[in-house]
Design an enzyme around this catalytic site. Sequence first.
Site, PDB file in Angstrom:
ATOM      1  CD  GLU A  69      -3.765   1.717 -18.481  1.00  0.00           C
ATOM      2  OE1 GLU A  69      -3.904   1.483 -17.266  1.00  0.00           O
ATOM      3  OE2 GLU A  69      -3.947   0.874 -19.370  1.00  0.00           O
ATOM      4  NE  ARG A  90      -8.891   4.173  -5.757  1.00  0.00           N
ATOM      5  CZ  ARG A  90      -8.205   4.100  -6.907  1.00  0.00           C
ATOM      6  NH1 ARG A  90      -6.932   3.813  -6.897  1.00  0.00           N
ATOM      7  NH2 ARG A  90      -8.794   4.294  -8.051  1.00  0.00           N
ATOM      8  CE  LYS A 126      -7.993   5.503 -15.712  1.00  0.00           C
ATOM      9  NZ  LYS A 126      -6.710   5.867 -16.303  1.00  0.00           N
TER      10      LYS A 126
HETATM   11  P1  ATP Z   1      -9.096   4.030 -11.871  1.00  0.00           P
HETATM   12  O1  ATP Z   1      -8.909   3.281 -10.583  1.00  0.00           O
HETATM   13  O2  ATP Z   1     -10.123   5.104 -11.807  1.00  0.00           O
HETATM   14  O3  ATP Z   1      -9.261   3.147 -13.054  1.00  0.00           O
HETATM   15  P2  ATP Z   1      -6.354   4.245 -12.358  1.00  0.00           P
HETATM   16  O4  ATP Z   1      -5.555   4.174 -11.114  1.00  0.00           O
HETATM   17  O5  ATP Z   1      -6.401   3.030 -13.153  1.00  0.00           O
HETATM   18  O6  ATP Z   1      -7.771   4.829 -12.047  1.00  0.00           O
HETATM   19  P3  ATP Z   1      -4.405   5.762 -13.744  1.00  0.00           P
HETATM   20  O7  ATP Z   1      -4.519   6.422 -15.048  1.00  0.00           O
HETATM   21  O8  ATP Z   1      -3.501   4.609 -13.586  1.00  0.00           O
HETATM   22  O9  ATP Z   1      -5.874   5.385 -13.306  1.00  0.00           O
HETATM   23  O10 ATP Z   1      -4.119   6.824 -12.620  1.00  0.00           O
HETATM   24  C1  ATP Z   1      -3.165   7.837 -12.720  1.00  0.00           C
HETATM   25  C2  ATP Z   1      -2.779   8.243 -11.329  1.00  0.00           C
HETATM   26  O11 ATP Z   1      -3.920   8.719 -10.625  1.00  0.00           O
HETATM   27  C3  ATP Z   1      -2.221   7.075 -10.550  1.00  0.00           C
HETATM   28  O12 ATP Z   1      -1.058   7.512  -9.882  1.00  0.00           O
HETATM   29  C4  ATP Z   1      -3.324   6.734  -9.585  1.00  0.00           C
HETATM   30  O13 ATP Z   1      -2.783   6.208  -8.409  1.00  0.00           O
HETATM   31  C5  ATP Z   1      -4.018   8.076  -9.377  1.00  0.00           C
HETATM   32  N1  ATP Z   1      -5.414   7.891  -9.003  1.00  0.00           N
HETATM   33  C6  ATP Z   1      -6.361   7.188  -9.660  1.00  0.00           C
HETATM   34  N2  ATP Z   1      -7.519   7.186  -8.982  1.00  0.00           N
HETATM   35  C7  ATP Z   1      -7.316   7.933  -7.872  1.00  0.00           C
HETATM   36  C8  ATP Z   1      -8.134   8.317  -6.755  1.00  0.00           C
HETATM   37  N3  ATP Z   1      -9.407   7.928  -6.659  1.00  0.00           N
HETATM   38  N4  ATP Z   1      -7.580   9.094  -5.801  1.00  0.00           N
HETATM   39  C9  ATP Z   1      -6.300   9.495  -5.899  1.00  0.00           C
HETATM   40  N5  ATP Z   1      -5.483   9.173  -6.909  1.00  0.00           N
HETATM   41  C10 ATP Z   1      -5.969   8.396  -7.884  1.00  0.00           C
HETATM   42 MG    MG Z   2      -3.924   2.530 -12.541  1.00  0.00          MG
END
Ligand code: ATP
Ligand code: MG
Length: 562
Positions: free
Chosen positions: A37, A263, A273
């Site tokens: 995102e 994760r 984020k």
């Molecule tokens: P955050 O939790 O940091 O806000 P997010 O999941 O909202 O991250 P996205 O942009 O939705 O951020 O993430 C893109 C992809 O990266 C998704 O498939 C998410 O599951 C994966 N992702 C995000 N954080 C991690 C992490 N700490 N370890 C592994 N994969 C991750």
């Molecule tokens: Mg997300």
Amino acid sequence: MNYKLTSPSADFIREIISGDLKAGKHGGMIVTRFPPEPNGYLHIGHAKSINLNFSIAEENSGVCHLRFDDTDPIKEETEYIDSIIEDVRWLGFDWGDHLYHASNYFNRLYDYAVQLIKDGKAYVDDLSREEIREHRGTLTEPGSESPYRGRSVEENLDLFERMRAGEFPDGSRVLRAKIDMASPNLNMRDPTIYRIRRVPHPRTGSDWCIYPMYDFAHCLSDSIEGITHSICTLEFEDHRPLYDWFLDELKVDCHPQQIEFARLNLSYTILSKRKLLQLVGEGHVAGWDDPRLPTLSGLRRRGYTPESIRNFCRRIGVAKKDSMIDVALLEHCVREDLNKRSPRVMGVLHPLRVVIENYPEEKVEELDAVNNPEDPSMGTRKIPFTRVLYIERDDFREEAPKKYHRLAPGREVRLRYGYYITCVDVIKDEQTGEVTELRCTYDPETRGGYSPDGRKVRGTIHWVSAPHSLEAEVRLYDNLFLKPNPADAEDFTSCLNPNSLEALTSCRVEPGLKGAEPGSRCQFERKGYFCVDPDSTDKKLVFNRTVSLRDTWAKIEKAQRK
Ligand code: ATP
Ligand code: MG
């Protein structure tokens, strides 16, 4: 902390995929995607997901799509899109022609929503956000149905069309899936699938005033793109029934399989984020690329190589259970990589002036130094030796214990690639008593650092020629947080490390570093691996210490073997 490492061939996701291939599913084609995102910069946690998705595609001659999940224009910006593209590319992955945006599917998603309404599987609800939350029930109590749940298909079609046309104010109505308000899974209690938001979108401008929710947009975007395996993190496990429900109800041709993995959590680090945005926004760090942040742009500026990050991701593997990875492993991976590729140079972080009394005033000798003992192909270089030098302040002690093998009054040390020197006098500031200069003598017979009479010295120290050396700023970093798990703290900013950055502004480095480009890397002997910062100017080089030479991970591994 979990130190157990799995090899990439053994993980459960790859097993599922190879099973699917054997069973002839998906016509033998594997399509994955990384769906960020664009509401922030990518971090090392995302690297785990990127590495997993792109590697799995690569290993199976498949493709991995880069898809921006840009369905929420309130938090999304073009700056983030650009940085994400740069970061994924920097990591060394290639999506070919497969760059997509969920916003490209807004028309098709709208049509899918209309189809759900026609099938009696979605309705327009006039309840407020508050009321919807109240009707939702709890984990132990079922929810209650909205009074608008029984609207006719015709009325729903009409209202949804008018939602799209902009007839209703923001937040006044939503479209909900009609599933089951008594479902034990809260996600299945008539989730919202469209809401009204008059916010211009970076790509679709003001074409839309209604936007689809993540759960609706994500599964359908996957399906539209022909994704075979939709790999995501564990928090989506409870959303999988909904993922499948939409695809089943809409009878789509392609029904991807959602697979969840744990994760990445990294000690002394925040990987969210939202929280990273807060650190940047509140000025706790200098920006998204602050070298103390776990963002990919921060790690890059710090001097991390893409290879070291990919290797880290490979070593941590993937599992189904949450764990915390020691940040020392990440540091170990970059150290391992930089050890092979970094030219060695000498840099003095806390300079102390040394005058070699028996060395001629004007003389300059060019001494030979090895660029990388790990890699003879990197050759040698010349370094100037002169009467006045700088050494590291803590390589001298006036009152030195027996085991101190460096310089002290009356003691002899080896200057790396230089000569043996002996300290004969100590000059101090009369007022403060601070040592300002050492007077030494050198043994001309020991050029190159070896004595023909076999005389041994215990210590070898680094140095630079005072007149030839360049002034530099060196930034040393420590963990940004004082606690192993800052995310656990009530206010994570309360455990910020006040000493996470130490800027040393009058360091001296070898003349050969003149004009070093931002991003170039080297090892300062005995001091660690460093990377030239973009803040460098013609007048003054600025270095970031990527990592020190002390490998705490190697110690941990050794202790484990015992
Ligand atoms: P955050 O939790 O940091 O806000 P997010 O999941 O909202 O991250 P996205 O942009 O939705 O951020 O993430 C893109 C992809 O990266 C998704 O498939 C998410 O599951 C994966 N992702 C995000 N954080 C991690 C992490 N700490 N370890 C592994 N994969 C991750
Ligand atoms: Mg997300």
